[in-house]
Design a protein around this motif. Structure first.
Motif, PDB file in Angstrom:
ATOM      1  N   ASP A   1       0.848  -1.188   0.000  1.00 43.49           N
ATOM      2  CA  ASP A   1       0.000   0.000   0.000  1.00 43.49           C
ATOM      3  C   ASP A   1       0.885   1.238   0.000  1.00 43.49           C
ATOM      4  O   ASP A   1       1.841   1.335   0.763  1.00 43.49           O
ATOM      5  CB  ASP A   1      -0.898   0.028   1.236  1.00 43.49           C
ATOM      6  CG  ASP A   1      -1.931  -1.080   1.212  1.00 43.49           C
ATOM      7  OD1 ASP A   1      -2.214  -1.588   0.125  1.00 43.49           O
ATOM      8  OD2 ASP A   1      -2.450  -1.422   2.286  1.00 43.49           O
TER       9      ASP A   1
ATOM     10  N   VAL B   1      -0.708  -1.532 -10.723  1.00 44.57           N
ATOM     11  CA  VAL B   1      -1.462  -0.737  -9.742  1.00 44.57           C
ATOM     12  C   VAL B   1      -2.901  -1.208  -9.776  1.00 44.57           C
ATOM     13  O   VAL B   1      -3.511  -1.306 -10.848  1.00 44.57           O
ATOM     14  CB  VAL B   1      -1.384   0.777 -10.076  1.00 44.57           C
ATOM     15  CG1 VAL B   1      -2.172   1.577  -9.064  1.00 44.57           C
ATOM     16  CG2 VAL B   1       0.059   1.240 -10.144  1.00 44.57           C
ATOM     17  N   GLU B   2      -3.448  -1.509  -8.591  1.00 37.63           N
ATOM     18  CA  GLU B   2      -4.820  -1.975  -8.498  1.00 37.63           C
ATOM     19  C   GLU B   2      -5.779  -0.851  -8.880  1.00 37.63           C
ATOM     20  O   GLU B   2      -5.628   0.281  -8.402  1.00 37.63           O
ATOM     21  CB  GLU B   2      -5.109  -2.437  -7.077  1.00 37.63           C
ATOM     22  CG  GLU B   2      -6.489  -3.000  -6.874  1.00 37.63           C
ATOM     23  CD  GLU B   2      -6.695  -3.506  -5.458  1.00 37.63           C
ATOM     24  OE1 GLU B   2      -7.284  -4.566  -5.304  1.00 37.63           O
ATOM     25  OE2 GLU B   2      -6.278  -2.809  -4.519  1.00 37.63           O
ATOM     26  N   PRO B   3      -6.762  -1.130  -9.740  1.00 41.61           N
ATOM     27  CA  PRO B   3      -7.727  -0.088 -10.112  1.00 41.61           C
ATOM     28  C   PRO B   3      -8.527   0.378  -8.905  1.00 41.61           C
ATOM     29  O   PRO B   3      -8.792  -0.403  -7.986  1.00 41.61           O
ATOM     30  CB  PRO B   3      -8.640  -0.773 -11.125  1.00 41.61           C
ATOM     31  CG  PRO B   3      -8.026  -2.070 -11.466  1.00 41.61           C
ATOM     32  CD  PRO B   3      -7.013  -2.380 -10.410  1.00 41.61           C
ATOM     33  N   GLN B   4      -8.952   1.589  -8.958  1.00 37.94           N
ATOM     34  CA  GLN B   4      -9.755   2.166  -7.846  1.00 37.94           C
ATOM     35  C   GLN B   4     -11.163   1.634  -7.856  1.00 37.94           C
ATOM     36  O   GLN B   4     -11.759   1.367  -8.817  1.00 37.94           O
ATOM     37  CB  GLN B   4      -9.779   3.692  -7.957  1.00 37.94           C
ATOM     38  CG  GLN B   4      -8.429   4.300  -7.752  1.00 37.94           C
ATOM     39  CD  GLN B   4      -7.891   4.133  -6.337  1.00 37.94           C
ATOM     40  OE1 GLN B   4      -8.654   4.092  -5.378  1.00 37.94           O
ATOM     41  NE2 GLN B   4      -6.589   4.001  -6.192  1.00 37.94           N
TER      42      GLN B   4
ATOM     43  N   ASP C   1      -1.530   7.900  -1.500  1.00 44.09           N
ATOM     44  CA  ASP C   1      -2.891   7.841  -2.029  1.00 44.09           C
ATOM     45  C   ASP C   1      -3.631   6.552  -1.660  1.00 44.09           C
ATOM     46  O   ASP C   1      -4.767   6.355  -2.058  1.00 44.09           O
ATOM     47  CB  ASP C   1      -2.882   8.025  -3.544  1.00 44.09           C
ATOM     48  CG  ASP C   1      -2.123   6.938  -4.281  1.00 44.09           C
ATOM     49  OD1 ASP C   1      -1.614   6.005  -3.627  1.00 44.09           O
ATOM     50  OD2 ASP C   1      -2.030   7.024  -5.513  1.00 44.09           O
ATOM     51  N   GLY C   2      -3.014   5.646  -0.936  1.00 41.95           N
ATOM     52  CA  GLY C   2      -3.654   4.416  -0.493  1.00 41.95           C
ATOM     53  C   GLY C   2      -3.790   3.344  -1.558  1.00 41.95           C
ATOM     54  O   GLY C   2      -4.407   2.316  -1.324  1.00 41.95           O
ATOM     55  N   SER C   3      -3.231   3.578  -2.749  1.00 46.22           N
ATOM     56  CA  SER C   3      -3.335   2.582  -3.811  1.00 46.22           C
ATOM     57  C   SER C   3      -2.407   1.399  -3.526  1.00 46.22           C
ATOM     58  O   SER C   3      -1.418   1.527  -2.827  1.00 46.22           O
ATOM     59  CB  SER C   3      -2.987   3.208  -5.168  1.00 46.22           C
ATOM     60  OG  SER C   3      -1.646   3.649  -5.187  1.00 46.22           O
ATOM     61  N   ARG C   4      -2.773   0.243  -4.091  1.00 49.28           N
ATOM     62  CA  ARG C   4      -1.971  -0.964  -3.901  1.00 49.28           C
ATOM     63  C   ARG C   4      -1.133  -1.200  -5.142  1.00 49.28           C
ATOM     64  O   ARG C   4      -1.632  -1.131  -6.263  1.00 49.28           O
ATOM     65  CB  ARG C   4      -2.872  -2.149  -3.629  1.00 49.28           C
ATOM     66  CG  ARG C   4      -3.575  -2.013  -2.284  1.00 49.28           C
ATOM     67  CD  ARG C   4      -4.493  -3.151  -2.051  1.00 49.28           C
ATOM     68  NE  ARG C   4      -3.754  -4.396  -2.202  1.00 49.28           N
ATOM     69  CZ  ARG C   4      -3.974  -5.490  -1.524  1.00 49.28           C
ATOM     70  NH1 ARG C   4      -4.922  -5.523  -0.634  1.00 49.28           N
ATOM     71  NH2 ARG C   4      -3.278  -6.577  -1.731  1.00 49.28           N
ATOM     72  N   HIS C   5       0.146  -1.498  -4.921  1.00 48.11           N
ATOM     73  CA  HIS C   5       1.087  -1.743  -6.011  1.00 48.11           C
ATOM     74  C   HIS C   5       1.712  -3.122  -5.846  1.00 48.11           C
ATOM     75  O   HIS C   5       1.893  -3.594  -4.731  1.00 48.11           O
ATOM     76  CB  HIS C   5       2.224  -0.707  -5.977  1.00 48.11           C
ATOM     77  CG  HIS C   5       1.807   0.672  -6.322  1.00 48.11           C
ATOM     78  ND1 HIS C   5       2.441   1.420  -7.260  1.00 48.11           N
ATOM     79  CD2 HIS C   5       0.808   1.462  -5.848  1.00 48.11           C
ATOM     80  CE1 HIS C   5       1.874   2.597  -7.361  1.00 48.11           C
ATOM     81  NE2 HIS C   5       0.873   2.646  -6.504  1.00 48.11           N
TER      82      HIS C   5
END
Length: 49
Positions: A2, A46-49, A6-10
């Protein structure tokens, strides 16, 4: 992983390897090209929002 900004997962991956051109019948231009070909791959997703 994470990302705190921005809290996105990579997810990231890396791979390396090599192969011989002669093993695949690619024997043209022996004076210009070597027989061993090195391959490097890097990818990030990158995991989509």
């Amino acid at each position: 992983m994470d990302v705190p900004i921005d809290g996105s997962r990579h997810a990231g991956f890396e791979a390396t390897g090599e192969f011989r051109r002669g093993a695949f019948g690619l024997d043209f231009a022996p004076g210009l090209l070597g027989d061993i070909i090195k391959v490097s791959l890097e990818a990030e997703f990158v995991e989509p929002q």
